[in-house]
Design a protein around this motif. Structure first.
Motif, short mmCIF file in Angstrom:
data_model
loop_
_atom_site.label_atom_id
_atom_site.label_comp_id
_atom_site.label_asym_id
_atom_site.label_seq_id
_atom_site.Cartn_x
_atom_site.Cartn_y
_atom_site.Cartn_z
N ALA A 157 0.83 -1.20 0.00
CA ALA A 157 0.00 0.00 0.00
C ALA A 157 0.87 1.25 0.00
O ALA A 157 0.62 2.21 -0.72
CB ALA A 157 -0.92 -0.01 1.21
N ALA A 158 1.95 1.18 0.80
CA ALA A 158 2.83 2.35 0.89
C ALA A 158 3.54 2.59 -0.44
O ALA A 158 3.65 3.71 -0.90
CB ALA A 158 3.84 2.14 2.00
N VAL A 159 4.02 1.49 -1.07
CA VAL A 159 4.70 1.62 -2.35
C VAL A 159 3.78 2.24 -3.37
O VAL A 159 4.13 3.15 -4.11
CB VAL A 159 5.19 0.24 -2.84
CG1 VAL A 159 5.67 0.33 -4.29
CG2 VAL A 159 6.31 -0.25 -1.96
N ALA A 160 2.57 1.72 -3.39
CA ALA A 160 1.64 2.17 -4.41
C ALA A 160 1.30 3.64 -4.26
O ALA A 160 0.97 4.31 -5.23
CB ALA A 160 0.38 1.34 -4.35
N THR A 161 1.43 4.14 -3.05
CA THR A 161 1.08 5.54 -2.88
C THR A 161 2.04 6.45 -3.63
O THR A 161 1.73 7.58 -3.95
CB THR A 161 1.08 5.93 -1.39
OG1 THR A 161 2.37 5.67 -0.88
CG2 THR A 161 0.04 5.19 -0.62
N ALA A 162 3.27 5.94 -3.89
CA ALA A 162 4.22 6.78 -4.61
C ALA A 162 3.91 6.79 -6.11
O ALA A 162 4.03 7.83 -6.74
CB ALA A 162 5.63 6.29 -4.35
N GLY A 163 3.55 5.66 -6.65
CA GLY A 163 3.11 5.56 -8.03
C GLY A 163 4.08 6.04 -9.09
O GLY A 163 4.78 7.02 -8.90
N VAL A 164 4.16 5.32 -10.21
CA VAL A 164 4.95 5.77 -11.35
C VAL A 164 4.10 5.62 -12.59
O VAL A 164 3.46 4.59 -12.79
CB VAL A 164 6.25 4.95 -11.49
CG1 VAL A 164 6.82 5.06 -12.90
CG2 VAL A 164 7.28 5.43 -10.49
N LYS A 165 4.08 6.66 -13.39
CA LYS A 165 3.21 6.64 -14.57
C LYS A 165 3.87 5.91 -15.72
O LYS A 165 5.05 6.08 -15.99
CB LYS A 165 2.88 8.05 -15.00
CG LYS A 165 1.66 8.62 -14.31
CD LYS A 165 1.28 9.95 -14.90
CE LYS A 165 -0.03 10.45 -14.31
NZ LYS A 165 -0.42 11.74 -14.85
N LEU A 166 3.08 5.09 -16.40
CA LEU A 166 3.53 4.43 -17.62
C LEU A 166 2.50 4.73 -18.70
O LEU A 166 1.33 4.97 -18.39
CB LEU A 166 3.63 2.91 -17.41
CG LEU A 166 4.65 2.41 -16.39
CD1 LEU A 166 4.45 0.92 -16.18
CD2 LEU A 166 6.07 2.69 -16.85
N SER A 167 2.95 4.66 -19.96
CA SER A 167 1.98 4.85 -21.04
C SER A 167 0.96 3.72 -21.01
O SER A 167 1.32 2.55 -20.86
CB SER A 167 2.72 4.85 -22.39
OG SER A 167 1.77 4.68 -23.42
N GLY A 168 -0.29 4.06 -21.19
CA GLY A 168 -1.34 3.05 -21.18
C GLY A 168 -1.14 1.99 -22.24
O GLY A 168 -1.55 0.84 -22.07
N SER A 169 -0.45 2.36 -23.35
CA SER A 169 -0.27 1.38 -24.43
C SER A 169 0.62 0.22 -23.98
O SER A 169 0.61 -0.84 -24.59
CB SER A 169 0.32 2.05 -25.67
OG SER A 169 1.56 2.62 -25.35
N GLN A 170 1.37 0.42 -22.91
CA GLN A 170 2.19 -0.70 -22.40
C GLN A 170 1.32 -1.88 -21.96
O GLN A 170 1.78 -3.00 -21.91
CB GLN A 170 3.02 -0.22 -21.20
CG GLN A 170 4.20 0.65 -21.58
CD GLN A 170 5.36 0.48 -20.60
OE1 GLN A 170 5.40 -0.45 -19.82
NE2 GLN A 170 6.30 1.39 -20.66
N TRP A 171 0.08 -1.61 -21.65
CA TRP A 171 -0.82 -2.66 -21.17
C TRP A 171 -1.22 -3.63 -22.30
O TRP A 171 -1.89 -4.61 -22.07
CB TRP A 171 -2.06 -2.05 -20.53
CG TRP A 171 -1.96 -1.90 -19.03
CD1 TRP A 171 -2.65 -2.61 -18.10
CD2 TRP A 171 -1.13 -1.02 -18.29
NE1 TRP A 171 -2.30 -2.21 -16.83
CE2 TRP A 171 -1.37 -1.24 -16.90
CE3 TRP A 171 -0.18 -0.05 -18.63
CZ2 TRP A 171 -0.72 -0.54 -15.89
CZ3 TRP A 171 0.47 0.64 -17.61
CH2 TRP A 171 0.21 0.40 -16.28
#
Lengths: 627, 77
Positions: free
Chosen positions: A287-301
C-alpha cells in the motif's frame, strides 16, 4: 496484489478476493429467478454425471484412473479444466487489469511450450511405464525416499489449495450476491463430494469438460461486451495510447520510499512475532509503495515483450526472468510433473491419446487469454478507479474482483446466471481435480506403499472413496481455518508452486540421462525443495532478501531458477558418487534406454512432434501479434 | 460409458432454451452501453447452436456403440 502472487498465477490460484466497499453496504447484485434456474440445472447435471459414471466403478483403477479408457479430446479439455480454478479465472482478469497483456506470458511462453514438451517428450515415459501416479514414477526411476517426499508434499498442499479456492469463491458469492458463506461452502463441497465419491476420476474428468465449456460460454460474452462498451478495439487502443496509468508496485517508488517501507514492514513483522504475520507487513508495504506511483503509457498494457528490456513495464520484470523462471522452471515443473494435471493424461485410453492430451489441450489453452485476461485489460477505461489514481493515493484493492465487477455491470439477468454459474463451475473443477489427485496419491503412494501393501483391490477402492471424503473435509476445514487470515492463505496458495518448482530438474535428469542414481534423485528433490523453501522465506518482508528483487514477481522467477540449479547440481554430484540401478530396470523410464515407438502407420499430421510444432508456431504468432 | 457429448449437448440446449425464452418474454439489454443489445437472445441462440449438434453427434455415437455390442454383451445389459 500480494507480492507473492505470481507463482499462484501459474498454478491457477492468484489474487485473493477482497471485500468490496459495495459489499460492505450489502450485496451488489440481486439474482433473478432465471439465474437460479441456470444454476440449478448445472448442479443437477454435475450430480447426474456422478451417478451415471458411478455405475462403472468396479476396480480401483476405474476409480483412480478411469480404467485408462478416455478419448484424448476429453482428457485434453480436462487437462486444462483441472487447472481452471475459480481463482485462475478471476485472478487472470485481475492480472490483466493490473499488468495488461503481459499476463498472457503465463500462457504463451509459460504453459504452451511446457505442454508441448510434456506431450512430445515426457508422456511416453509416464504412460508407457504404466505408473498410476507421479510419485510412483519417481519410485520406479529413483527410490522410495524420492516418492515419499513428493507424495507427502502433494498430499499436504493439494486439499489446502482446494480449501483456499473454496473460501475465495464463497467470499465472492457472499459479497456480490449476499449468499450466506456457510451455505456456499456446504453446497459446493457437497456437490463435489457426491460426484467424486460416486464416479471417481471419470466423474471428475467428465464434469471438468462440461465445466470447461460452461466457463468459456459464461465468461466469453464479457470480452465481447467490453469491446462494444469500449467502442471497438481501435478506439480502446487509442484510449490507452492517450492515457497514462500508474503501475502498482514500481521499482522507483520502492527506492524512493525504501526507508519508510522497511520501517513499516519490520514494525509489523516484529510486533506479530510470527512468520505468517509477515504478509500483513507485505500489505502495508504494498500500500505504501503504491502511494508513490509511477506513470507508464497506457499502451504498455497491450504488449507482451516490447517493454521487457527494462523494468519499466507494468509487471516490473525483465525478459530473462520471464523466459527462464516462468517459461522454463515454473511452467515445466507445473505442467510436466504436477500429478493434478498428469493424472488426466494417465486416464487416456492409449499411448496416442495420452500424448495427444497436453498437445490438443495446448490449442484451447492459448486462446484463453482472450477470455480471462482481455476482459480485465478492457475494464481499465470502463472501471478506471481501481488502479492507483496518482501519487499519494493508495490503490483500491477491489481490482481483485474485476471480473465479478464487470459481470455485475454488464450482464443482465439470465446471462448473469450463466456467468456466476461459470465461476462456480471453475471452482468445482479445480476442487474436484485436487480431490481426485489427492485420493490417488494417498491411496497408492502412502497407504498401499507403507501401511497396507497387500490388501485387495476392493479395499483400495473403498479406501480411495474414504480419502475423497477426507480430502473434502480437509478442504472445508482449511477454508474455515484461513477465513480470518489472508496471510496464511497467501502463503499456502503459493508455497506449493514454490516447493514443486525444482522437481523438474530431477525429472529431466531422470528421464533424459541414464547416469542419475536413486540417491542422486533423492538428494535433488530434497536439496531443491529446501533451497526453494529457504529462498521463499528469506524474501519475507524484513528478512535478508526482502529487497533483493525489483518485486515479488521477479523474485519468484529467479528463485525458481536458483532452486532448479540447486536441485540439478545435487542430483548430478550425488549421482557421481553413488550406485545406479541396473540398466534393465530403467528401460521404459529413460529416453536412451527405451526403444523408440514405430510411427510408420501414423500419418504425419497425427504425430506428436508435428502437432507440437504447430502449437508452438501458433503460440509464436500470438506472441508476435501482441509483441 | 455414456458418450460425453450427449449430456453436454443436452445441458447447453436446456440452458440455451431458458435464456432464449426469457429474453423473448422479458428482453434484457446490456446495461451501461448505448447500443440496445438483447444479449440474452443472441447468447441463448449461441448456446443452442453449440448444444444441438453436440447432442446429435453424441446420440449418434451412442446408437452406433449400442449396435456394435455383441449379442452376449447385450444380454448382460
Amino acid at each position: 496484489m500480494d507480492w507473492m502472487a505470481p507463482i499462484g498465477q501459474l498454478v491457477g490460484t492468484v489474487a485473493l478476493p477482497t471485500t468490496t466497499a459495495a459489499a460492505k453496504n450489502g450485496p451488489l447484485l440481486a439474482m433473478h429467478p432465471i439465474d437460479y434456474a441456470v444454476l440449478v440445472v448445472y448442479l443437477l447435471f454435475v450430480v447426474g454425471i456422478g451417478v451415471l459414471t458411478g455405475r462403472k466403478q468396479k476396480t480401483s483403477e476405474d476409480f483412480f484412473l478411469s480404467g485408462r479408457s478416455i478419448p484424448s479430446w476429453i482428457t485434453g479439455l480436462a487437462f486444462i479444466s483441472a487447472n481452471l480454478g475459480a481463482l485462475e479465472v478471476m485472478g487472470m482478469a485481475t492480472s490483466g487489469y493490473e499488468y495488461g497483456m503481459i499476463t498472457a506470458n503465463y500462457y504463451w511462453i509459460g504453459a504452451i511450450p511446457a505442454m508441448v514438451f510434456m506431450g512430445v517428450a515426457m508422456m511416453r515415459f509416464f504412460y508407457g511405464s504404466k505408473v498410476r501416479s507421479v510419485p510412483e514414477f519417481l519410485n520406479k526411476r529413483y527410490n522410495e525416499g524420492t516418492r515419499f517426499v513428493n507424495a507427502v508434499t502433494f498430499a499436504i498442499f493439494t486439499p489446502a489449495i482446494s480449501g483456499i479456492s473454496m473460501y475465495a469463491l464463497a467470499l465472492v458469492l457472499q459479497d456480490f450476491l449476499g449468499l450466506n458463506f456457510n451455505v456456499s461452502v456446504l453446497i459446493s463441497a457437497l456437490v463435489v463430494l457426491v460426484y467424486t465419491f460416486l464416479g471417481g476420476l471419470t466423474a471428475s474428468i467428465y464434469n471438468e469438460v462440461l465445466q470447461f465449456f460452461l466457463i468459456v460460454f459464461g465468461v466469453a460474452p464479457l470480452t465481447i461486451i467490453a469491446l462494444i462498451a469500449n467502442h471497438g478495439w481501435a478506439h480502446f487502443k487509442h484510449w490507452l495510447a492517450t492515457h497514462q496509468l500508474y503501475a502498482v508496485y514500481p521499482k522507483a517508488a520502492v527506492a524512493a520510499t525504501a526507508a519508510k517501507l522497511h520501517a513499516t514492514a519490520n514494525a509489523t513483522a516484529n510486533s506479530a512475532h510470527a512468520v505468517m504475520q509477515g504478509a500483513t507487513a507485505a500489505h502495508a508495504k504494498a500500500a505504501a509503495v503504491a502511494t508513490a506511483g509511477v506513470k507508464l503509457s497506457g499502451s504498455q498494457w497491450l504488449h507482451t515483450w516490447t517493454h521487457m528490456g527494462s523494468i519499466n513495464n507494468p509487471l516490473q520484470t525483465t525478459w530473462p526472468g520471464v523466459v527462464l523462471g516462468l517459461g522454463f522452471v515454473l511452467s515445466f515443473s507445473y505442467w510436466c510433473t504436477n500429478f493434478l494435471v498428469v493424472q488426466r493424461a494417465l486416464a487416456a485410453k492409449d499411448m496416442t491419446a495420452a500424448q495427444d492430451t497436453p498437445l490438443l489441450a495446448a490449442f484451447p489453452k492459448m486462446i484463453f487469454p482472450f477470455i480471462v485476461i482481455l476482459p480485465g485489460v478492457l475494464a481499465i477505461p470502463l472501471i478506471p478507479h481501481l488502479l492507483p489514481s496518482g501519487p499519494g493515493v493508495a490503490p483500491t484493492k477491489t481490482f481483485n474482483n474485476v471480473m465479478p465487477l464487470m459481470m455485475a455491470r454488464y450482464y443482465p439477468a439470465g446471462l448473469l446466471g450463466l456467468g456466476l454459474t461459470a465461476l462456480m463451475a471453475s471452482f468445482m473443477s479445480g476442487m474436484a481435480g485436487n480431490v481426485t489427485a489427492f485420493n490417488t496419491v494417498v491411496t497408492y503412494d502412502l497407504y498401499a506403499a507403507y501401511i497396507r501393501p497387500n490388501a485387495t483391490d476392493k479395499h483400495y477402492l473403498n479406501f480411495g472413496r474414504l480419502m475423497t471424503v477426507v480430502g473434502i473435509i480437509i478442504s472445508v476445514g482449511f477454508a474455515y481455518a484461513v477465513a480470518g487470515s489472508r496471510s496464511i492463505m497467501g502463503y499456502t496458495q503459493n508455497i506449493f508452486g514454490v516447493v514443486n518448482a525444482p522437481l523438474i530438474a530431477v525429472f529431466l535428469l531422470g528421464m533424459f540421462t541414464g547416469f542419475t542414481t536413486p540417491m542422486g534423485g533423492f538428494a535433488g528433490i530434497v536439496i531443491g525443495t529446501l533451497t526453494s523453501l529457504t529462498l521463499f522465506v528469506l524474501r519475507f518482508p524484513g528478512w535478508p532478501m526482502a529487497h533483493t528483487f525489483n518485486n515479488g514477481t521477479s523474485g519468484a522467477f529467479w528463485c525458481a531458477v536458483w532452486s532448479f540449479l540447486a536441485g540439478a547440481t545435487a542430483t548430478i554430484v550425488v549421482s557421481l558418487f553413488t550406485k545406479n540401478k541396473p540398466r534393465e530396470q530403467l528401460v521404459g523410464l529413460v529416453y536412451q534406454l527405451t526403444p523408440k515407438p514405430e510411427a510408420h502407420d501414423v500419418p504425419l499430421w497425427r504425430r506428436p512432434l508435428v502437432i507440437g510444432i504447430v502449437a508452438l508456431i501458433c503460440a509464436l504468432i500470438l506472441n508476435l501479434f501482441f509483441w | 460409458m455414456i458418450d460425453l457429448r450427449l449430456p453436454i449437448g443436452i445441458f447447453f440446449i436446456l440452458v440455451g432454451l431458458i435464456i432464449t425464452i426469457y429474453s423473448i418474454i422479458a428482453p434484457a439489454y446490456v446495461p451501461h452501453i448505448k447500443e440496445h443489445i438483447n444479449i440474452d437472445l443472441y447468447w441463448g441462440i449461441v448456446l443452442l447452436i453449440f448444444g444441438i449438434p453436440m447432442t446429435i453427434f453424441g446420440w449418434m455415437a451412442e446408437q452406433k456403440s449400442k449396435n456394435a455390442r455383441t449379442p452376449e454383451e447385450k444380454s448382460t445389459h
